[in-house]
Design a protein around this motif. Structure first.
Motif, PDB file in Angstrom:
ATOM      1  N   GLU A  12     -14.423  -1.714-113.108  1.00 37.07           N
ATOM      2  CA  GLU A  12     -13.633  -1.431-114.301  1.00 37.07           C
ATOM      3  C   GLU A  12     -14.076  -0.108-114.933  1.00 37.07           C
ATOM      4  N   SER A  13     -13.199   0.453-115.746  1.00 37.62           N
ATOM      5  CA  SER A  13     -13.491   1.714-116.412  1.00 37.62           C
ATOM      6  C   SER A  13     -14.627   1.536-117.427  1.00 37.62           C
ATOM      7  N   VAL A  14     -15.572   2.475-117.421  1.00 39.57           N
ATOM      8  CA  VAL A  14     -16.672   2.486-118.390  1.00 39.57           C
ATOM      9  C   VAL A  14     -16.522   3.749-119.229  1.00 39.57           C
ATOM     10  N   THR A  15     -16.513   3.605-120.552  1.00 39.25           N
ATOM     11  CA  THR A  15     -16.245   4.736-121.434  1.00 39.25           C
ATOM     12  C   THR A  15     -17.465   5.112-122.263  1.00 39.25           C
ATOM     13  N   LEU A  16     -17.451   6.353-122.764  1.00 36.54           N
ATOM     14  CA  LEU A  16     -18.536   6.822-123.625  1.00 36.54           C
ATOM     15  C   LEU A  16     -18.574   6.021-124.923  1.00 36.54           C
ATOM     16  N   GLU A  17     -17.429   5.502-125.329  1.00 36.69           N
ATOM     17  CA  GLU A  17     -17.358   4.679-126.546  1.00 36.69           C
ATOM     18  C   GLU A  17     -18.250   3.444-126.419  1.00 36.69           C
ATOM     19  N   MET A  18     -18.351   2.901-125.196  1.00 39.51           N
ATOM     20  CA  MET A  18     -19.212   1.741-124.973  1.00 39.51           C
ATOM     21  C   MET A  18     -20.668   2.095-125.214  1.00 39.51           C
TER      22      MET A  18
ATOM     23  N   SER B 252     -25.577   6.756-126.792  1.00 38.33           N
ATOM     24  CA  SER B 252     -25.043   8.070-126.428  1.00 38.33           C
ATOM     25  C   SER B 252     -26.028   9.201-126.717  1.00 38.33           C
TER      26      SER B 252
ATOM     27  N   SER C 161     -27.338  12.061-121.159  1.00 34.11           N
ATOM     28  CA  SER C 161     -26.554  11.600-120.010  1.00 34.11           C
ATOM     29  C   SER C 161     -27.426  11.064-118.881  1.00 34.11           C
TER      30      SER C 161
ATOM     31  N   THR D   2     -26.295   7.398-117.042  1.00 33.45           N
ATOM     32  CA  THR D   2     -25.502   7.560-115.828  1.00 33.45           C
ATOM     33  C   THR D   2     -26.217   6.922-114.651  1.00 33.45           C
TER      34      THR D   2
ATOM     35  N   LYS E  41     -21.728   8.692-112.618  1.00 30.11           N
ATOM     36  CA  LYS E  41     -20.822   8.190-113.651  1.00 30.11           C
ATOM     37  C   LYS E  41     -21.590   7.283-114.611  1.00 30.11           C
TER      38      LYS E  41
ATOM     39  N   SER F 132     -20.798  -1.820-119.900  1.00 35.20           N
ATOM     40  CA  SER F 132     -19.630  -2.614-120.297  1.00 35.20           C
ATOM     41  C   SER F 132     -19.952  -4.083-120.532  1.00 35.20           C
TER      42      SER F 132
END
Length: 255
Positions: A170-176, A183, A187, A191, A196, A202
């Motif tokens: 599933e997509s993992v976003t910076l918002e998570m 954050s 990185s 990562t 990625k 998530s």
């Protein structure tokens, strides 16, 4: 007749079928499409889902005998990989063959590859079709999917989740990462081996989001019996707020 939606690992696309069989989401089936029988999985329809009408029918739900046969086919498919890699080199293409699959009826041979950019592999496909005497599909995969084929050890010291147990990436976003106050860690800390964002970001993202809803807003003034000041941070798991008082001192209070 019911409309059933099935995705195939070899294409990633979702196809719609008409059937009278009561199939459930995540159920594995054998299905025909474009005169080829392959392993597919039933998916639940969603409003944003893009589908295509299938050119074929659902054969049956997967049986234990089918699973054994698919295991044999996987071993057979991998015997083509070295020759496929040699052909890639002869054609001078900048791509790396990762894995291969044979369709259930052995008519189609799918190779998964990674590349830094788009690759014109039309001559390669023609060469493979003549040598292997099968329909050939080359499926490009991204960085996360590519590392899944190789496997490895994550920052936690355990086998990579994508290799060990994750079925869907599933997509993992910076918002998570932001919701978990990660954050700012840089990185390099968030990562994975694929370059990625780590899949594990998530896992608890929704819990952190719910906890944050119960906290006072950032930069707002907050007063408690233990002290008061401007909200400058959170300790979400400890259900605490970090305040900065008038003297510039940081204090941590329970909400």
């Amino acid at each position: 007749m019911n409309k059933i939606f099935i995705t195939f690992p070899t294409t990633g696309k979702i196809y719609s079928y008409e059937t009278s069989s009561p199939l459930k989401p995540d159920e594995e089936v054998l299905a025909e499409n474009e005169q080829v029988i392959e392993l597919g999985k039933v998916v639940k329809e969603t409003p944003e889902m893009e589908t295509e009408p299938a050119n074929g029918q659902i054969v049956r739900s997967l049986t234990e005998e089918d699973r054994v046969w698919l295991g044999d086919l996987k071993k057979a498919a991998r015997q083509f990989i070295e020759e496929a890699r040699s052909k890639v080199a002869r054609h001078g293409l900048k791509m790396k063959i990762l894995d291969a699959d044979l369709s259930f009826d052995q008519k189609k041979l799918t190779f998964y590859f990674c590349a830094d950019s788009r690759v014109d592999f039309r001559s390669l496909v023609s060469d493979m079709a003549k040598s292997f005497n099968k329909l050939i599909r080359l499926q490009q995969v991204g960085g996360r999917e590519a590392i899944r084929f190789f496997g490895g050890i994550g920052k936690c010291g355990r086998e990579l989740c994508c290799k060990a147990f994750l079925k869907n990436l599933e997509s993992v976003t910076l918002e998570m990462a932001q919701s978990q106050e990660l954050s700012a860690a840089g990185s390099g800390k968030i990562t994975g081996c694929c370059g990625k964002l780590m899949c594990c970001l998530s896992y608890e993202a929704e819990n952190y989001k719910e906890l944050k809803k119960k906290m006072p807003k950032m930069n707002s003034h907050f007063s408690t019996p233990q002290g008061e000041g401007k909200v400058i941070g959170y300790n979400l798991l400890g259900r605490k707020v970090i305040l900065e008082n008038k003297e510039g001192k940081k204090i941590e209070v329970v909400v």
